[in-house]
Design an enzyme around this catalytic site. Structure first.
Site, PDB file in Angstrom:
ATOM      1  N   HIS A   4     -54.731 128.200 -57.509  1.00 34.25           N
ATOM      2  CA  HIS A   4     -53.653 128.931 -56.809  1.00 34.25           C
ATOM      3  C   HIS A   4     -53.330 128.167 -55.528  1.00 34.25           C
ATOM      4  O   HIS A   4     -54.071 128.234 -54.549  1.00 34.25           O
ATOM      5  CB  HIS A   4     -54.133 130.353 -56.484  1.00 34.25           C
ATOM      6  CG  HIS A   4     -53.093 131.211 -55.849  1.00 34.25           C
ATOM      7  ND1 HIS A   4     -52.852 132.504 -56.269  1.00 34.25           N
ATOM      8  CD2 HIS A   4     -52.245 131.008 -54.816  1.00 34.25           C
ATOM      9  CE1 HIS A   4     -51.895 133.039 -55.517  1.00 34.25           C
ATOM     10  NE2 HIS A   4     -51.521 132.141 -54.626  1.00 34.25           N
ATOM     11  N   HIS A   6     -50.201 126.731 -52.726  1.00 31.77           N
ATOM     12  CA  HIS A   6     -48.826 126.651 -52.198  1.00 31.77           C
ATOM     13  C   HIS A   6     -48.644 125.287 -51.547  1.00 31.77           C
ATOM     14  O   HIS A   6     -49.329 124.974 -50.566  1.00 31.77           O
ATOM     15  CB  HIS A   6     -48.583 127.744 -51.149  1.00 31.77           C
ATOM     16  CG  HIS A   6     -48.715 129.129 -51.701  1.00 31.77           C
ATOM     17  ND1 HIS A   6     -47.659 129.811 -52.263  1.00 31.77           N
ATOM     18  CD2 HIS A   6     -49.785 129.950 -51.806  1.00 31.77           C
ATOM     19  CE1 HIS A   6     -48.066 131.006 -52.677  1.00 31.77           C
ATOM     20  NE2 HIS A   6     -49.355 131.109 -52.417  1.00 31.77           N
ATOM     21  N   ARG A   8     -45.297 124.118 -50.926  1.00 35.70           N
ATOM     22  CA  ARG A   8     -43.964 124.097 -50.275  1.00 35.70           C
ATOM     23  C   ARG A   8     -43.118 122.940 -50.786  1.00 35.70           C
ATOM     24  O   ARG A   8     -43.448 122.295 -51.770  1.00 35.70           O
ATOM     25  CB  ARG A   8     -44.079 124.030 -48.752  1.00 35.70           C
ATOM     26  CG  ARG A   8     -45.116 124.944 -48.116  1.00 35.70           C
ATOM     27  CD  ARG A   8     -44.847 126.398 -48.355  1.00 35.70           C
ATOM     28  NE  ARG A   8     -45.745 127.238 -47.557  1.00 35.70           N
ATOM     29  CZ  ARG A   8     -46.143 128.434 -47.927  1.00 35.70           C
ATOM     30  NH1 ARG A   8     -45.769 128.965 -49.064  1.00 35.70           N
ATOM     31  NH2 ARG A   8     -46.924 129.148 -47.145  1.00 35.70           N
ATOM     32  N   ASN A  32     -43.210 130.318 -55.115  1.00 37.38           N
ATOM     33  CA  ASN A  32     -42.467 131.060 -54.074  1.00 37.38           C
ATOM     34  C   ASN A  32     -41.956 130.137 -52.975  1.00 37.38           C
ATOM     35  O   ASN A  32     -42.131 130.388 -51.785  1.00 37.38           O
ATOM     36  CB  ASN A  32     -43.334 132.181 -53.480  1.00 37.38           C
ATOM     37  CG  ASN A  32     -44.508 131.645 -52.681  1.00 37.38           C
ATOM     38  OD1 ASN A  32     -45.025 130.581 -52.995  1.00 37.38           O
ATOM     39  ND2 ASN A  32     -44.938 132.362 -51.660  1.00 37.38           N
ATOM     40  N   HIS A 125     -49.443 138.725 -58.481  1.00 39.50           N
ATOM     41  CA  HIS A 125     -49.798 138.846 -57.060  1.00 39.50           C
ATOM     42  C   HIS A 125     -50.587 140.146 -56.859  1.00 39.50           C
ATOM     43  O   HIS A 125     -51.476 140.220 -56.032  1.00 39.50           O
ATOM     44  CB  HIS A 125     -48.558 138.803 -56.159  1.00 39.50           C
ATOM     45  CG  HIS A 125     -48.897 139.023 -54.719  1.00 39.50           C
ATOM     46  ND1 HIS A 125     -49.177 137.992 -53.863  1.00 39.50           N
ATOM     47  CD2 HIS A 125     -49.042 140.173 -53.987  1.00 39.50           C
ATOM     48  CE1 HIS A 125     -49.477 138.483 -52.664  1.00 39.50           C
ATOM     49  NE2 HIS A 125     -49.401 139.805 -52.707  1.00 39.50           N
ATOM     50  N   HIS A 162     -55.917 136.274 -56.121  1.00 42.17           N
ATOM     51  CA  HIS A 162     -56.560 136.539 -54.822  1.00 42.17           C
ATOM     52  C   HIS A 162     -57.068 137.968 -54.694  1.00 42.17           C
ATOM     53  O   HIS A 162     -56.575 138.743 -53.880  1.00 42.17           O
ATOM     54  CB  HIS A 162     -55.670 136.165 -53.642  1.00 42.17           C
ATOM     55  CG  HIS A 162     -54.197 136.466 -53.801  1.00 42.17           C
ATOM     56  ND1 HIS A 162     -53.722 137.691 -54.184  1.00 42.17           N
ATOM     57  CD2 HIS A 162     -53.099 135.700 -53.625  1.00 42.17           C
ATOM     58  CE1 HIS A 162     -52.413 137.653 -54.223  1.00 42.17           C
ATOM     59  NE2 HIS A 162     -52.001 136.456 -53.903  1.00 42.17           N
ATOM     60  N   ASP A 235     -55.218 129.680 -52.596  1.00 42.56           N
ATOM     61  CA  ASP A 235     -54.068 130.335 -51.960  1.00 42.56           C
ATOM     62  C   ASP A 235     -53.767 129.661 -50.630  1.00 42.56           C
ATOM     63  O   ASP A 235     -53.258 130.295 -49.701  1.00 42.56           O
ATOM     64  CB  ASP A 235     -54.292 131.840 -51.791  1.00 42.56           C
ATOM     65  CG  ASP A 235     -52.995 132.589 -51.524  1.00 42.56           C
ATOM     66  OD1 ASP A 235     -51.909 132.018 -51.762  1.00 42.56           O
ATOM     67  OD2 ASP A 235     -53.063 133.744 -51.073  1.00 42.56           O
ATOM     68  N   HIS A 239     -48.344 127.238 -42.944  1.00 41.09           N
ATOM     69  CA  HIS A 239     -47.227 127.626 -42.076  1.00 41.09           C
ATOM     70  C   HIS A 239     -47.454 126.892 -40.757  1.00 41.09           C
ATOM     71  O   HIS A 239     -48.603 126.716 -40.345  1.00 41.09           O
ATOM     72  CB  HIS A 239     -47.224 129.137 -41.814  1.00 41.09           C
ATOM     73  CG  HIS A 239     -46.962 129.972 -43.034  1.00 41.09           C
ATOM     74  ND1 HIS A 239     -45.703 130.188 -43.537  1.00 41.09           N
ATOM     75  CD2 HIS A 239     -47.817 130.630 -43.858  1.00 41.09           C
ATOM     76  CE1 HIS A 239     -45.784 130.960 -44.613  1.00 41.09           C
ATOM     77  NE2 HIS A 239     -47.054 131.242 -44.837  1.00 41.09           N
ATOM     78  N   ALA A 251     -47.479 135.292 -43.157  1.00 43.41           N
ATOM     79  CA  ALA A 251     -48.781 135.500 -43.798  1.00 43.41           C
ATOM     80  C   ALA A 251     -49.190 134.229 -44.513  1.00 43.41           C
ATOM     81  O   ALA A 251     -48.383 133.621 -45.213  1.00 43.41           O
ATOM     82  CB  ALA A 251     -48.677 136.648 -44.803  1.00 43.41           C
TER      83      ALA A 251
HETATM   84  O1  DOR Z   1     -50.742 135.167 -47.308  1.00 48.09           O
HETATM   85  C1  DOR Z   1     -50.097 134.711 -48.245  1.00 48.09           C
HETATM   86  N1  DOR Z   1     -49.241 133.682 -48.070  1.00 48.09           N
HETATM   87  N2  DOR Z   1     -50.217 135.282 -49.445  1.00 48.09           N
HETATM   88  C2  DOR Z   1     -49.436 134.918 -50.487  1.00 48.09           C
HETATM   89  O2  DOR Z   1     -49.595 135.471 -51.547  1.00 48.09           O
HETATM   90  C3  DOR Z   1     -48.366 133.910 -50.296  1.00 48.09           C
HETATM   91  C4  DOR Z   1     -48.671 133.024 -49.178  1.00 48.09           C
HETATM   92  C5  DOR Z   1     -47.520 132.126 -48.761  1.00 48.09           C
HETATM   93  O3  DOR Z   1     -46.794 131.640 -49.645  1.00 48.09           O
HETATM   94  O4  DOR Z   1     -47.391 131.864 -47.570  1.00 48.09           O
HETATM   95 ZN    ZN Z   2     -50.407 132.704 -53.048  1.00 48.22          ZN
END
Ligand code: DOR
Ligand code: ZN
Length: 333
Positions: A4, A6, A8, A32, A125, A162, A235, A239, A251
């Site tokens: 899992h 991310h 970007r 996402n 999710h 998660h 996960d 950011h 988040a």
């Molecule tokens: O805290 C999170 N951030 N949980 C998620 O499921 C997505 C993720 C994000 O893409 O920033």
């Molecule tokens: Zn995620």
């Protein structure tokens, strides 16, 4: 393998991808992004940019599409034909970029039927959404929906993403072998006291929110249980400091650079020493590969018990999980 992840797009992708590609042989890439990956065409172009950002590392991006109310069975079939390993569902507003999520999951009957036929994995999710739903109960309130989906589609492979609660561990353990769960690094370390207690700690803020001590303990036990239904999905969600340290901060915990040393440290606290390397290999690789029907990992990394201090910041704008902490393990090659 990171089940899992991310990554970007654009400049952030270029900056963060090497940290995952350096230690993992493969990663399930979350859809996402902005804009989201909703069909085969956008998935293929995203795959190309991820490949470019990880070139030369041997990292295999395992692509996914996001399933929304407008998704059709034929969109799912085409994405699968073009290599999508899974379809991911968010409910509306449960996390970053999930505004277009699915309000009524049971309206996706035809999609689940198609995924079951294709043997394509459904990633959930798995939090109920809605301002009237108490935040810390969102995960638990989703569990009856999971049970219903698995009753109706007993051959559908489902990953509850998660997990954060003891009842999720118990529910997944009690369902068939076609149902598994990912566990993140940060949920093995944190409770909600580490997010907001006296002071707010924005770099620990993520969705789902870490929960009670007893929930964290259940996750720790599941991670070392040797039960292949429970495997690692970081996960890791980068950011920038500007979007974390502000009102309405995003988040997400950026854990990719500390993932393997972080898991090894947890295992050291929980199991006898001879089992640490084997445990990490199973939890952070073998079990997910088995569930996703992927070949065994051939790439090897070297994990040494040599203390390592996690950098305070990466690329001057991403604060990693466990920043500044000394861990007893590090990846040396
Ligand atoms: O805290 C999170 N951030 N949980 C998620 O499921 C997505 C993720 C994000 O893409 O920033
Ligand atoms: Zn995620």
């Amino acid at each position: 393998m990171d089940a899992h992840l991310h990554l970007r797009k654009g400049q952030i992708l270029k900056e963060v991808a090497p940290y995952s590609a350096g230690v993992f042989g493969a990663g399930v890439i979350m859809p996402n992004t902005d804009p989201a990956i909703l069909d085969a065409k956008s998935m293929l172009s995203y795959e190309k940019v991820v490949e470019r950002a990880t070139r030369g590392s041997g990292f295999k991006p395992l692509m996914t599409i996001e399933i929304r109310e407008g998704t059709t069975p034929s969109m799912v079939r085409i994405a699968h034909e073009w290599g999508a390993i899974a379809g991911k569902i968010y409910l509306p507003d449960v996390t970053h970029n999930s505004e277009g999520g699915v309000a009524n999951i049971m309206s996706l009957f035809a999609i689940f039927e198609e995924m079951q036929k294709l043997d394509m994995v459904l990633c959930l999710h798995s939090e109920v959404s809605g301002k009237s739903v108490y935040g810390l109960e969102r995960k638990t309130l989703f569990l009856p929906t999971l049970v219903k989906i698995t009753d109706w589609f007993p051959n559908l492979r489902v990953v509850l993403e998660h997990i954060t609660t003891k009842d999720a561990v118990d529910t997944v353990a009690g369902l068939s072998n076609r149902v598994a769960a990912t566990i993140t690094l940060h949920h093995l370390y944190l409770t909600n006291n580490d997010v907001a207690d006296g002071k707010i700690q924005p770099h620990n803020f993520c969705m789902p929110i870490p929960k009670h001590f007893r929930d964290r303990e259940a996750l720790q036990r599941a991670s070392i249980s040797g039960n292949p239904k429970f495997f690692f999905g970081s996960d890791s969600a980068p950011h920038t400091t500007a979007t974390k340290e502000c009102a309405l901060g995003c988040a997400g915990v950026y854990s990719a650079p500390v993932a393997i040393p972080g898991v090894a440290t947890q295992f050291e606290n929980l199991v006898v020493s001879d089992d640490i390397r084997r445990g990490v290999e199973d939890f952070a690789g073998n079990f997910a590969r088995k569930f996703y029907n992927l070949p065994e990992e051939t790439r090897r990394i070297t994990l040494r018990r040599v203390p390592w201090t996690v950098p305070q910041i990466f690329n001057s704008r991403f604060i990693p999980f466990l920043a500044g902490k000394e861990l007893p393990w590090q990846v040396v090659a």
